[in-house]
Design an enzyme around this catalytic site. Structure first.
Site, PDB file in Angstrom:
ATOM      1  N   LYS A 127       0.872  -1.185   0.000  1.00  0.00           N
ATOM      2  CA  LYS A 127       0.000   0.000   0.000  1.00  0.00           C
ATOM      3  C   LYS A 127       0.899   1.222   0.000  1.00  0.00           C
ATOM      4  O   LYS A 127       2.044   1.160   0.462  1.00  0.00           O
ATOM      5  CB  LYS A 127      -0.883   0.004   1.249  1.00  0.00           C
ATOM      6  CG  LYS A 127      -2.129   0.853   1.128  1.00  0.00           C
ATOM      7  CD  LYS A 127      -3.278   0.109   0.462  1.00  0.00           C
ATOM      8  CE  LYS A 127      -4.442   1.035   0.191  1.00  0.00           C
ATOM      9  NZ  LYS A 127      -5.631   0.309  -0.272  1.00  0.00           N
ATOM     10  N   ASP A 167      -7.012   4.261  -4.537  1.00  0.00           N
ATOM     11  CA  ASP A 167      -7.682   4.150  -3.240  1.00  0.00           C
ATOM     12  C   ASP A 167      -8.284   5.540  -3.004  1.00  0.00           C
ATOM     13  O   ASP A 167      -8.494   6.286  -3.966  1.00  0.00           O
ATOM     14  CB  ASP A 167      -6.680   3.748  -2.136  1.00  0.00           C
ATOM     15  CG  ASP A 167      -7.355   3.376  -0.806  1.00  0.00           C
ATOM     16  OD1 ASP A 167      -7.920   2.280  -0.713  1.00  0.00           O
ATOM     17  OD2 ASP A 167      -7.346   4.205   0.133  1.00  0.00           O
TER      18      ASP A 167
HETATM   19  P1  NDP Z   1     -12.899   7.796  -2.851  1.00  0.00           P
HETATM   20  O1  NDP Z   1     -11.835   8.797  -2.642  1.00  0.00           O
HETATM   21  O2  NDP Z   1     -13.443   7.586  -4.200  1.00  0.00           O
HETATM   22  O3  NDP Z   1     -14.137   8.115  -1.880  1.00  0.00           O
HETATM   23  C1  NDP Z   1     -13.978   8.203  -0.509  1.00  0.00           C
HETATM   24  C2  NDP Z   1     -15.297   8.621   0.116  1.00  0.00           C
HETATM   25  O4  NDP Z   1     -15.188   8.525   1.527  1.00  0.00           O
HETATM   26  C3  NDP Z   1     -15.662  10.065  -0.203  1.00  0.00           C
HETATM   27  O5  NDP Z   1     -17.057  10.195  -0.210  1.00  0.00           O
HETATM   28  C4  NDP Z   1     -15.048  10.803   0.997  1.00  0.00           C
HETATM   29  O6  NDP Z   1     -15.649  12.049   1.293  1.00  0.00           O
HETATM   30  C5  NDP Z   1     -15.322   9.818   2.117  1.00  0.00           C
HETATM   31  N1  NDP Z   1     -14.318   9.987   3.161  1.00  0.00           N
HETATM   32  C6  NDP Z   1     -12.970   9.840   3.057  1.00  0.00           C
HETATM   33  N2  NDP Z   1     -12.369  10.090   4.226  1.00  0.00           N
HETATM   34  C7  NDP Z   1     -13.369  10.415   5.079  1.00  0.00           C
HETATM   35  C8  NDP Z   1     -13.389  10.756   6.454  1.00  0.00           C
HETATM   36  N3  NDP Z   1     -12.260  10.835   7.167  1.00  0.00           N
HETATM   37  N4  NDP Z   1     -14.605  10.998   7.032  1.00  0.00           N
HETATM   38  C9  NDP Z   1     -15.755  10.908   6.302  1.00  0.00           C
HETATM   39  N5  NDP Z   1     -15.783  10.587   4.993  1.00  0.00           N
HETATM   40  C10 NDP Z   1     -14.605  10.343   4.404  1.00  0.00           C
HETATM   41  O7  NDP Z   1     -12.319   6.427  -2.231  1.00  0.00           O
HETATM   42  P2  NDP Z   1     -12.821   4.927  -2.485  1.00  0.00           P
HETATM   43  O8  NDP Z   1     -14.272   4.911  -2.699  1.00  0.00           O
HETATM   44  O9  NDP Z   1     -11.916   4.337  -3.489  1.00  0.00           O
HETATM   45  O10 NDP Z   1     -12.444   4.248  -1.085  1.00  0.00           O
HETATM   46  C11 NDP Z   1     -13.364   4.177  -0.002  1.00  0.00           C
HETATM   47  C12 NDP Z   1     -12.947   3.088   0.958  1.00  0.00           C
HETATM   48  O11 NDP Z   1     -12.914   1.829   0.273  1.00  0.00           O
HETATM   49  C13 NDP Z   1     -11.551   3.217   1.578  1.00  0.00           C
HETATM   50  O12 NDP Z   1     -11.560   2.677   2.878  1.00  0.00           O
HETATM   51  C14 NDP Z   1     -10.688   2.359   0.667  1.00  0.00           C
HETATM   52  O13 NDP Z   1      -9.500   1.927   1.314  1.00  0.00           O
HETATM   53  C15 NDP Z   1     -11.646   1.213   0.422  1.00  0.00           C
HETATM   54  N6  NDP Z   1     -11.356   0.391  -0.742  1.00  0.00           N
HETATM   55  C16 NDP Z   1     -11.278   0.951  -1.980  1.00  0.00           C
HETATM   56  C17 NDP Z   1     -11.033   0.159  -3.075  1.00  0.00           C
HETATM   57  C18 NDP Z   1     -11.059   0.684  -4.461  1.00  0.00           C
HETATM   58  O14 NDP Z   1     -10.997  -0.131  -5.399  1.00  0.00           O
HETATM   59  N7  NDP Z   1     -11.160   1.973  -4.681  1.00  0.00           N
HETATM   60  C19 NDP Z   1     -10.747  -1.286  -2.918  1.00  0.00           C
HETATM   61  C20 NDP Z   1     -10.948  -1.793  -1.575  1.00  0.00           C
HETATM   62  C21 NDP Z   1     -11.213  -0.956  -0.539  1.00  0.00           C
HETATM   63  P3  NDP Z   1     -14.874  13.403   0.942  1.00  0.00           P
HETATM   64  O15 NDP Z   1     -14.990  13.546  -0.535  1.00  0.00           O
HETATM   65  O16 NDP Z   1     -15.564  14.462   1.719  1.00  0.00           O
HETATM   66  O17 NDP Z   1     -13.446  13.200   1.405  1.00  0.00           O
END
Ligand code: NDP
Length: 446
Positions: A127, A167
């Site tokens: 990562k 991510d």
């Molecule tokens: P994105 O950046 O596309 O979206 C993240 C979302 O989570 C946004 O809506 C963001 O809001 C919100 N968010 C992030 N940090 C916070 C916080 N501290 N408090 C509240 N809301 C928050 O990321 P992904 O959708 O790719 O990833 C989301 C999760 O899924 C993570 O845990 C990631 O590790 C996991 N994941 C992702 C994979 C992938 O293929 N993308 C694979 C496996 C797991 P805002 O815009 O306001 O920051």
């Protein structure tokens, strides 16, 4: 006895990695599950597998200095944690978010090792990322940062060494800039990153894979109770990549998704988020880079500022935002309101107290390393297509993703069955552990 061994192990780990609370939490969760198994199989103890898996094979930290649109110099920190390569090249995403620290990336890399093992594909765990915040930056600034980040990272990655993906904060735009710079520096067009654009080596279904995979996993969990998503009320957190496609698949499966969120708060739409409303969200988040509050204004529903959606009554909860977003009280609220299934799209979204509540209430609880493994699994499929220099159809990739999620579920059942109850935490951790641990033993002490 088992508890004592876990406490003793954790004491040493905490002393060696002070202040890295997220990393401690992730190791504790896994070792709590596998310690009993290790005790019964002395070969793992003799080879000191637990100590070795908790120690990254390599950790890189580097300065990323870049120039913003005003001509001012900005300085960020870049990381890559190469955690374990026993079963394949390091594989795992890059996160760009101001909360990124070595601890956060070590927890994610550690989780990734077991998750990748569960996918049945030959991928080790890694990562990386940076404390760079893409929010509010121009495309030009994001490009400048990505190019400088890759200017160092390119030395340490490669299609047979380490294959990063996206991510939080790293989507198609960022992968494009990173890939462009890698290609320029190496003078090689290879499958060094996944999540690439479709016309330059990407795989169909990769953007959808984590969200879709989570729903395929939830479908399997519900089937163990002869149930389905049909007419279920579903609460989702986040509105990024994972949340968007979890919402799409949940809707297609007959469920009614009533919430989405971002770091400002959540929207509650009791009518349900249909395809047309989701298209608005995707454009809002991926193109306009706006805030979820705009959904409430557009569709005339409620926006709850500064809160997470776990207070909303639901059957199924899908945390798809970030780590530790469901604490013990949130978990109690969910269970009290009738939620009987939790599928984690995000990594480690539930605190240890929340997990205890879910397991205590014997609801269906699918931890992230199993439920969200569809993303990295499809990255693995992208790697295969790149190596073969051909592309599979949408249906073919989706079918393979579905089969992989079923296989992950089956492994969780095999190792997690406790009478009539399936402890998916134990199942995922033990199944993921065995494959990696055995490979490490086969390959000798290193
Ligand atoms: P994105 O950046 O596309 O979206 C993240 C979302 O989570 C946004 O809506 C963001 O809001 C919100 N968010 C992030 N940090 C916070 C916080 N501290 N408090 C509240 N809301 C928050 O990321 P992904 O959708 O790719 O990833 C989301 C999760 O899924 C993570 O845990 C990631 O590790 C996991 N994941 C992702 C994979 C992938 O293929 N993308 C694979 C496996 C797991 P805002 O815009 O306001 O920051």
């Amino acid at each position: 006895m088992v508890q004592n061994n876990v406490s003793e192990f954790m004491e040493k780990l905490i002393a060696k990695n002070p202040g890295e609370t997220e990393f401690h939490q992730a190791v504790f969760e896994v070792y709590n599950s596998v310690m009993g198994f290790v005790d019964k199989n002395p070969k793992y103890k003799k080879a000191r597998i637990l100590e070795r898996i908790a120690e990254p094979e390599r950790m890189l930290t580097f300065r990323v200095a870049w120039v913003d649109d005003k001509g001012e110099v900005q300085v960020n920190r870049g990381y890559r944690i190469q955690m374990n390569s026993a079963i394949g090249p390091y594989k795992g995403g890059l996160r760009f978010h101001p909360t990124v620290t070595a601890s956060v990336l070590k927890f994610l890399a550690f989780e990734q090792v077991f998750k990748n093992s569960l996918t049945t594909l030959p991928m080790g765990g890694g990562k990386g990322g940076s404390d760079f915040d893409p929010k509010g930056k121009s495309d030009n600034e994001v490009m400048a940062f990505c190019q400088k980040f890759m200017q160092e990272l390119f030395r340490h990655i490669g299609p047979d060494t380490d294959v990063p993906a996206g991510d939080i904060g790293v989507g198609g735009r960022e992968i494009g800039f990173l890939f462009g710079q890698y290609k320029k520096l190496r003078n090689e067009f290879t499958g060094v990153l996944t999540g690439k654009g479709l016309n330059w080596g990407g795989s169909l279904i990769r953007p959808e894979a984590t969200g879709y995979g989570a729903l395929y996993f939830v479908e399997e969990m519900l089937a163990t109770r002869k149930d389905s998503l049909d007419s279920k009320i579903i609460v989702i957190s986040g509105s990024g990549n994972v949340a968007q496609y979890a919402c799409e698949k949940a809707h297609q499966m007959g469920g009614k998704v009533v919430t989405l969120s971002d770091s400002d708060g959540y929207i509650y739409d009791p009518e349900g988020i249909n395809a047309q409303k989701l298209a608005f969200v995707i454009d809002l988040k991926n193109v306009k880079r706006g805030r979820i509050k705009d959904y409430a204004t557009k569709f005339g529903c409620k926006f709850v500022a500064g809160k997470r959606p776990w207070e909303v009554k639901c059957d199924v909860a899908l945390p798809c935002a970030t780590q530790n977003e469901i604490d013990g009280n949130d978990a109690k609220k969910l269970v009290k309101n009738g939620c009987f299934c939790v599928g984690e799209g995000a990594n480690m979204p539930s605190t240890p107290e929340a997990i205890e509540v879910f397991l205590g209430a014997k609801i269906l609880y699918g931890p992230g390393k199993a439920a969200n493994a569809g993303g990295v699994a499809t990255s693995g499929l992208e790697m295969s297509q790149n190596s073969m220099r051909l592309g599979w159809t949408r249906e073919e990739v989706d079918q393979r993703l579905n089969c992989i999620m079923k296989a992950i579920h089956a492994q969780c059942v095999e190792y997690g069955k406790q009478g009539n109850f399936i402890n998916y935490v134990n199942g995922a951790n033990i199944a993921g552990f065995i494959k990696v641990a055995d490979a490490m033993i086969d390959q000798g002490v290193m």
